[in-house]
Scaffold this active site. Sequence first.
Site, mmCIF file in Angstrom:
data_model
loop_
_atom_site.group_PDB
_atom_site.id
_atom_site.type_symbol
_atom_site.label_atom_id
_atom_site.label_comp_id
_atom_site.label_asym_id
_atom_site.label_seq_id
_atom_site.Cartn_x
_atom_site.Cartn_y
_atom_site.Cartn_z
ATOM 1 N N ARG A 6 -4.247 10.738 4.951
ATOM 2 C CA ARG A 6 -3.140 11.692 4.987
ATOM 3 C C ARG A 6 -2.212 11.568 3.782
ATOM 4 O O ARG A 6 -1.588 12.538 3.372
ATOM 5 C CB ARG A 6 -2.315 11.480 6.253
ATOM 6 N N ARG A 57 -8.634 -0.286 5.212
ATOM 7 C CA ARG A 57 -7.880 0.770 4.532
ATOM 8 C C ARG A 57 -6.562 0.231 3.983
ATOM 9 O O ARG A 57 -6.055 0.761 2.990
ATOM 10 C CB ARG A 57 -7.545 1.894 5.527
ATOM 11 N N ASP A 94 5.359 0.577 11.800
ATOM 12 C CA ASP A 94 4.124 -0.063 11.324
ATOM 13 C C ASP A 94 4.006 -1.522 11.758
ATOM 14 O O ASP A 94 2.983 -2.162 11.486
ATOM 15 C CB ASP A 94 4.046 0.015 9.785
ATOM 16 N N CYS A 136 -4.009 12.592 13.455
ATOM 17 C CA CYS A 136 -4.576 11.280 13.179
ATOM 18 C C CYS A 136 -4.659 10.535 14.487
ATOM 19 O O CYS A 136 -4.304 11.076 15.528
ATOM 20 C CB CYS A 136 -3.745 10.528 12.151
ATOM 21 N N ARG A 154 0.642 15.000 13.435
ATOM 22 C CA ARG A 154 1.502 14.608 12.307
ATOM 23 C C ARG A 154 1.707 15.797 11.390
ATOM 24 O O ARG A 154 0.929 16.031 10.482
ATOM 25 C CB ARG A 154 0.900 13.419 11.562
ATOM 26 N N PRO A 155 2.772 16.554 11.643
ATOM 27 C CA PRO A 155 2.995 17.791 10.884
ATOM 28 C C PRO A 155 3.391 17.526 9.429
ATOM 29 O O PRO A 155 3.798 16.418 9.082
ATOM 30 C CB PRO A 155 4.148 18.453 11.635
ATOM 31 N N VAL A 156 3.254 18.561 8.583
ATOM 32 C CA VAL A 156 3.715 18.456 7.185
ATOM 33 C C VAL A 156 4.733 19.557 6.866
ATOM 34 O O VAL A 156 4.956 19.898 5.715
ATOM 35 C CB VAL A 156 2.535 18.500 6.175
ATOM 36 N N ASP A 157 5.369 20.082 7.923
ATOM 37 C CA ASP A 157 6.316 21.185 7.726
ATOM 38 C C ASP A 157 7.454 20.816 6.778
ATOM 39 O O ASP A 157 7.915 21.650 5.988
ATOM 40 C CB ASP A 157 6.884 21.648 9.086
ATOM 41 N N LEU A 158 7.896 19.565 6.802
ATOM 42 C CA LEU A 158 9.030 19.193 5.944
ATOM 43 C C LEU A 158 8.612 19.121 4.470
ATOM 44 O O LEU A 158 9.411 19.412 3.580
ATOM 45 C CB LEU A 158 9.636 17.861 6.410
ATOM 46 N N LYS A 171 0.836 -1.210 0.000
ATOM 47 C CA LYS A 171 0.000 0.000 0.000
ATOM 48 C C LYS A 171 0.872 1.262 0.000
ATOM 49 O O LYS A 171 0.630 2.196 -0.767
ATOM 50 C CB LYS A 171 -0.896 -0.001 1.249
ATOM 51 N N ASN A 172 1.893 1.276 0.874
ATOM 52 C CA ASN A 172 2.662 2.513 1.032
ATOM 53 C C ASN A 172 3.642 2.775 -0.109
ATOM 54 O O ASN A 172 4.219 3.854 -0.202
ATOM 55 C CB ASN A 172 3.380 2.526 2.383
ATOM 56 N N ILE A 190 9.322 6.884 16.424
ATOM 57 C CA ILE A 190 8.838 7.590 15.233
ATOM 58 C C ILE A 190 7.561 8.358 15.568
ATOM 59 O O ILE A 190 7.454 9.551 15.292
ATOM 60 C CB ILE A 190 8.562 6.614 14.063
HETATM 61 N N1 EPU Z 1 7.365 14.526 10.421
HETATM 62 C C1 EPU Z 1 7.623 15.840 10.685
HETATM 63 N N2 EPU Z 1 7.344 16.753 9.689
HETATM 64 C C2 EPU Z 1 6.861 16.395 8.474
HETATM 65 C C3 EPU Z 1 6.619 15.040 8.218
HETATM 66 C C4 EPU Z 1 6.883 14.112 9.213
HETATM 67 O O1 EPU Z 1 8.072 16.198 11.767
HETATM 68 O O2 EPU Z 1 6.648 17.286 7.631
HETATM 69 C C5 EPU Z 1 7.633 13.518 11.474
HETATM 70 C C6 EPU Z 1 6.408 12.708 11.834
HETATM 71 O O3 EPU Z 1 5.590 13.374 12.777
HETATM 72 C C7 EPU Z 1 7.025 11.442 12.395
HETATM 73 C C8 EPU Z 1 8.269 11.276 11.526
HETATM 74 O O4 EPU Z 1 8.514 12.551 10.948
HETATM 75 O O5 EPU Z 1 7.425 11.638 13.721
HETATM 76 C C9 EPU Z 1 8.133 10.247 10.421
HETATM 77 O O6 EPU Z 1 6.933 10.433 9.692
HETATM 78 P P1 EPU Z 1 6.852 10.204 8.112
HETATM 79 O O7 EPU Z 1 6.731 11.515 7.431
HETATM 80 O O8 EPU Z 1 7.986 9.317 7.711
HETATM 81 O O9 EPU Z 1 5.478 9.437 7.978
HETATM 82 P P2 EPU Z 1 4.555 9.473 6.675
HETATM 83 O O10 EPU Z 1 5.423 9.580 5.501
HETATM 84 O O11 EPU Z 1 3.469 10.451 6.873
HETATM 85 C C10 EPU Z 1 4.608 6.914 6.179
HETATM 86 C C11 EPU Z 1 3.620 5.785 6.127
HETATM 87 C C12 EPU Z 1 3.160 5.428 7.537
HETATM 88 C C13 EPU Z 1 4.391 5.055 8.358
HETATM 89 C C14 EPU Z 1 5.406 6.200 8.342
HETATM 90 C C15 EPU Z 1 6.688 5.876 9.060
HETATM 91 C C16 EPU Z 1 2.502 6.040 3.997
HETATM 92 C C17 EPU Z 1 1.252 6.309 3.263
HETATM 93 N N3 EPU Z 1 2.455 6.158 5.321
HETATM 94 O O12 EPU Z 1 3.910 8.024 6.736
HETATM 95 O O13 EPU Z 1 2.322 4.279 7.399
HETATM 96 O O14 EPU Z 1 4.023 4.763 9.686
HETATM 97 O O15 EPU Z 1 5.734 6.530 6.970
HETATM 98 O O16 EPU Z 1 7.330 4.785 8.492
HETATM 99 O O17 EPU Z 1 3.500 5.690 3.403
HETATM 100 C C18 EPU Z 1 0.522 2.852 7.909
HETATM 101 O O18 EPU Z 1 0.690 2.305 6.812
HETATM 102 O O19 EPU Z 1 -0.216 2.367 8.807
HETATM 103 C C19 EPU Z 1 1.214 4.120 8.192
HETATM 104 C C20 EPU Z 1 0.801 4.951 9.135
#
Ligand code: EPU
Length: 426
Positions: free
Chosen positions: A95, A402, A310, A119, A124-128, A24-25, A332
């Site tokens: 997300r 999902r 995960d 969530c 879960r920020p998107v600042d990056l 999925k991811n 994480i």
């Molecule tokens: N983070 C920030 N700023 C950002 C983005 C992330 O501080 O802009 C932090 C997050 O809060 C977290 C860390 O960075 O503490 C890692 O988060 P990441 O961005 O890697 O997570 P993601 O890309 O949103 C994906 C998977 C998740 C999985 C995480 C970690 C998808 C669709 N989702 O999420 O999968 O847990 O990577 O490996 O690929 C799931 O499948 O159940 C799931 C939640």
Amino acid sequence: MGLAYYRIRGGNRLRGTVSISGAKNAALPIMAAALLCEGEVVLHDIPNVDDVDSLAELLRTLGCEAERRPDGSMRLHVRSEANSHAPYDIVRKMRASICVLGPLLAKRGKAQVSMPGGCAFGFRPVDLHILAMQKLGADVELRSGDIFSTTRRLRGCEMFLGGPFGSTVLGTANAMMAATLAEGETIIEMAACEPEVVDLANFLIKCGAKITGQGTPRIHIQGVQRLMGCEYRIIPDRIEAGTFMIAAAITNGELTIKNCRMDHLLAFVDRLSAVGVQTERTEQGVFVSSARRLLPTDVTTQVFPGFATDLQAQLMALLCMADGNSIVTEKIFPDRFLHVAELNRMGANLRKEGPTVIVQGVKQLVGAPVMASDLRASAALVLAGLAAQGVTEVNRIYHIERGYQNMEEKLRAVGADIERRTDGEI
Ligand code: EPU
């Protein structure tokens, strides 16, 4: 019709073969990458899960045909670039919708993407993601809960993409997708090394992108003028594979896991072996069997190649039944412990202390009605139900649907007593 739930009668030892679906991811960002391409994209092994349907719906609103075929593939083709707005209604459901930001901006010069909220497992920020687009030269503004972003043409740059919790998987995906069509060279430092990021890079390369370093913390991208659609096969889902490995172990059963990449699961398999679960590569797949008495162990989630967040909830379900105390630490998502209270309802002995859970092993779990809260926490409850004495009802399984393709059918086929029901059925 009421909400669906699983009714599980625990105690059956699982035996047989389970075939793992596409990841999925990996599928979600690769589908979003179709927005960058001219011509048709055909993706094989697209899992039949609700998140994929939600993204397909979003892509259609963005002018991209997305059609699932009976052979498990999906055909994507952009027909119109008129609408670049990913609305809240779809983004709030999933997300991962954020991964249309990079492709829209790079290909169409503009994107309006609703900000995903929190969530089930916290902030879960998107600042990056936003930082990456700004570094590539886009103007980004936040208005009425939406990210508005525009550019004449993105420009290659050097960026450091680490946050307080290390690298970001979808943030790296967004940056990489945007940089493929930027002018010049981009370096992403502290890039995520997850296999799903590598799969996305390999797809983009097949479309004509110039990317090196995928799978390492430094990805190098040389921008190109255009990407052409191609045919591509998605990698197997390492999290689904890990979940079924625990299903074998927790029921003291024996399963062969087909379509499984062991090289994506080494940290997980290392912890399995620490608790007394054997995994062996065979011609058919990976054969999983376990000792009658499980040993306790400690585990800390980390970015790849460390132990995946995960799989944290699922391993915790197994550790509930180990002979002694284990410590599970989440590095994480420090709040990703919604399964703890539910597992305790089933007789587990878990105590949360900040980002850590102390697991005191018990002899037996006992069936109970429990509530699914997020995808992986829900999977952990199903696993606990398979081992528990008596009947477990896992409610709100829409979370499971999902991200797991036909979980109950796959489990039933190897001997589990599990049924999907909706309220009102007897
Ligand atoms: N983070 C920030 N700023 C950002 C983005 C992330 O501080 O802009 C932090 C997050 O809060 C977290 C860390 O960075 O503490 C890692 O988060 P990441 O961005 O890697 O997570 P993601 O890309 O949103 C994906 C998977 C998740 C999985 C995480 C970690 C998808 C669709 N989702 O999420 O999968 O847990 O990577 O490996 O690929 C799931 O499948 O159940 C799931 C939640």
